[in-house]
Design a protein around this motif. Structure first.
Motif, short mmCIF file in Angstrom:
data_model
loop_
_atom_site.label_atom_id
_atom_site.label_comp_id
_atom_site.label_asym_id
_atom_site.label_seq_id
_atom_site.Cartn_x
_atom_site.Cartn_y
_atom_site.Cartn_z
N ALA A 48 0.85 -1.19 0.00
CA ALA A 48 0.00 0.00 0.00
C ALA A 48 0.89 1.24 0.00
N HIS A 50 -0.69 4.49 -0.75
CA HIS A 50 -1.54 5.65 -0.47
C HIS A 50 -2.75 5.16 0.30
N LEU A 51 -3.19 5.96 1.27
CA LEU A 51 -4.34 5.57 2.09
C LEU A 51 -5.35 6.70 2.11
N GLY A 52 -6.62 6.30 2.14
CA GLY A 52 -7.69 7.28 2.17
C GLY A 52 -7.90 7.86 3.55
N ASN A 54 -10.06 7.21 5.68
CA ASN A 54 -10.42 6.22 6.70
C ASN A 54 -9.25 5.33 7.09
N GLU A 56 -7.64 3.30 5.12
CA GLU A 56 -7.57 2.09 4.30
C GLU A 56 -6.86 2.40 2.98
N PRO A 57 -6.12 1.45 2.44
CA PRO A 57 -5.31 1.70 1.23
C PRO A 57 -6.16 1.89 -0.01
N ASP A 58 -5.76 2.82 -0.87
CA ASP A 58 -6.41 2.99 -2.16
C ASP A 58 -5.39 3.16 -3.28
N GLY A 59 -4.10 2.88 -2.99
CA GLY A 59 -3.05 2.92 -3.99
C GLY A 59 -2.00 1.87 -3.67
N PHE A 60 -1.50 1.19 -4.73
CA PHE A 60 -0.59 0.06 -4.50
C PHE A 60 0.57 0.13 -5.51
N ALA A 124 -4.07 -5.10 0.80
CA ALA A 124 -5.43 -4.61 1.06
C ALA A 124 -5.76 -4.62 2.54
N ARG A 127 -3.56 -1.24 7.48
CA ARG A 127 -4.30 -0.18 8.17
C ARG A 127 -3.30 0.87 8.67
#
Length: 331
Positions: A48, A50-52, A54, A56-60, A124, A127
């Motif tokens: 991961a 990038h994380l949003g 919340n 949680e990851p949104d970039g890998f 995924a 955290r």
């Protein structure tokens, strides 16, 4: 008679500024690289990056991408700081703050992100609680405040006059008078680097990394401790250098091997081939910064060089002792 001092020159130079500006980001890059090496075997195939909001990851991306970008970004910030330190008229404390605060902020975030990826079986599942951002921001603000109260000092006299002729002098010792001169050479850069290695070792050990990795980091930190603070002395024994931390080993030159002493503007890279204790063809010495250097011409034609504050007094004392020794031998 106790050690003598000379008045500090009022002018301020900028030769040390690039080193000061580059050191914190480069040390943060070293710490990030060391942590990544320690946890590399536990990183998933994709991590991961990038994380949003919340957490949680949104970039890998591939682990190598994360590590490379992190290290290059920190190293690039250090290079920019070094360039600004040399070319821009930025106040010293502002330069300190601009180097230290981002290094703490980015170094913390990159390290925590690596550890979070290493703790997850799949990218995924990573955290990243948002309180880490608060800690990073708070630490960066504290670092900036600390940098703003750091002392600044006049540049050594040798930094203000490039290519100046060697300066020789004497103290005019009276018959039977005995004098010992002491100074301590301290490198803030080596101190910071040593601290970075210790931090990297602790993070690696706590995160369950390879024991060999953090042991190597600690060993390197101990070796650096030998050159972080060095006690330089001059007297009837000649010139002596000892690590202030341990007191051993003792290096230097006996008085009977010194033909003359003088002071010259000295650059570690140009005159000794690098920083720390160096041995080159026909020359040995110790330097962790540029500035006034104590140059000893030895009886065998070689030279011994030490960059130290108040080098002029040390040279004058040694010249007096050499003259006294010659007078005794002739008598």
């Amino acid at each position: 008679m106790s050690a003598m001092t000379s008045a500090a020159p009022p002018a301020r130079g900028r030769r040390g500024y690039p080193l000061i500006a580059a050191a914190p980001p480069v040390i943060a890059a070293v710490v990030t690289g060391a942590v990544s090496a320690a946890v590399w075997s536990r990183l998933p195939d994709r991590v991961a990056t990038h994380l949003g909001g919340n957490g949680e990851p949104d970039g890998f991306a591939h682990p190598a991408v994360l590590v490379t970008v992190s290290v290059l970004l920190l190293a690039g910030w250090g290079a920019l700081g070094a360039w600004l330190g040399r070319t821009a008229r930025i106040p010293a404390r502002a330069l300190y703050s601009g180097a230290l605060a981002p290094a703490v902020l980015l170094g913390y975030l990159f390290t925590v992100l690596l550890l979070a990826n290493a703790a997850a079986d799949d990218a995924a599942d990573v955290r990243f609680p948002m309180w880490h951002l608060a800690i990073a921001a708070g630490a960066a603000l504290a670092a900036a405040a600390f940098a703003l109260v750091l002392p600044t000092r006049p540049a050594p006299e040798g930094e203000r006059v490039d290519g100046a002729a060697p300066r020789t002098s004497t103290l005019g010792l009276r018959p039977g008078e005995r004098v010992v001169w002491h100074r301590t050479v301290h490198s803030w850069l080596l101190t910071a680097l040593q601290g970075g290695l210790v931090i990297a070792a602790l993070i690696t050990a706590i995160s369950g990394g390879d024991p060999g990795a953090w042991i190597v980091l600690l060993v390197v930190a101990v070796i650096l401790a030998l050159t972080t603070r060095v006690r330089v002395s001059a007297g009837e024994f000649g010139l002596a250098l000892r690590p202030a931390l341990l007191g051993v080993p003792r290096l230097g030159v006996p008085l009977d091997r010194i033909a003359a002493a003088e002071v010259r503007p000295t650059s570690p890279l140009k005159d000794l081939g690098g920083w720390g204790y160096r041995i080159t063809a026909g020359r040995r010495g110790f330097a962790v910064r540029s500035g006034d250097g104590l140059w000893l011409e030895l009886t065998d034609g070689k030279q011994y060089v030490v960059v130290v504050d108040d080098a002029r007094t040390a040279a004058a004392l040694l010249n007096d002792l050499i003259a006294r020794r010659s007078a005794h031998s002739e008598g």
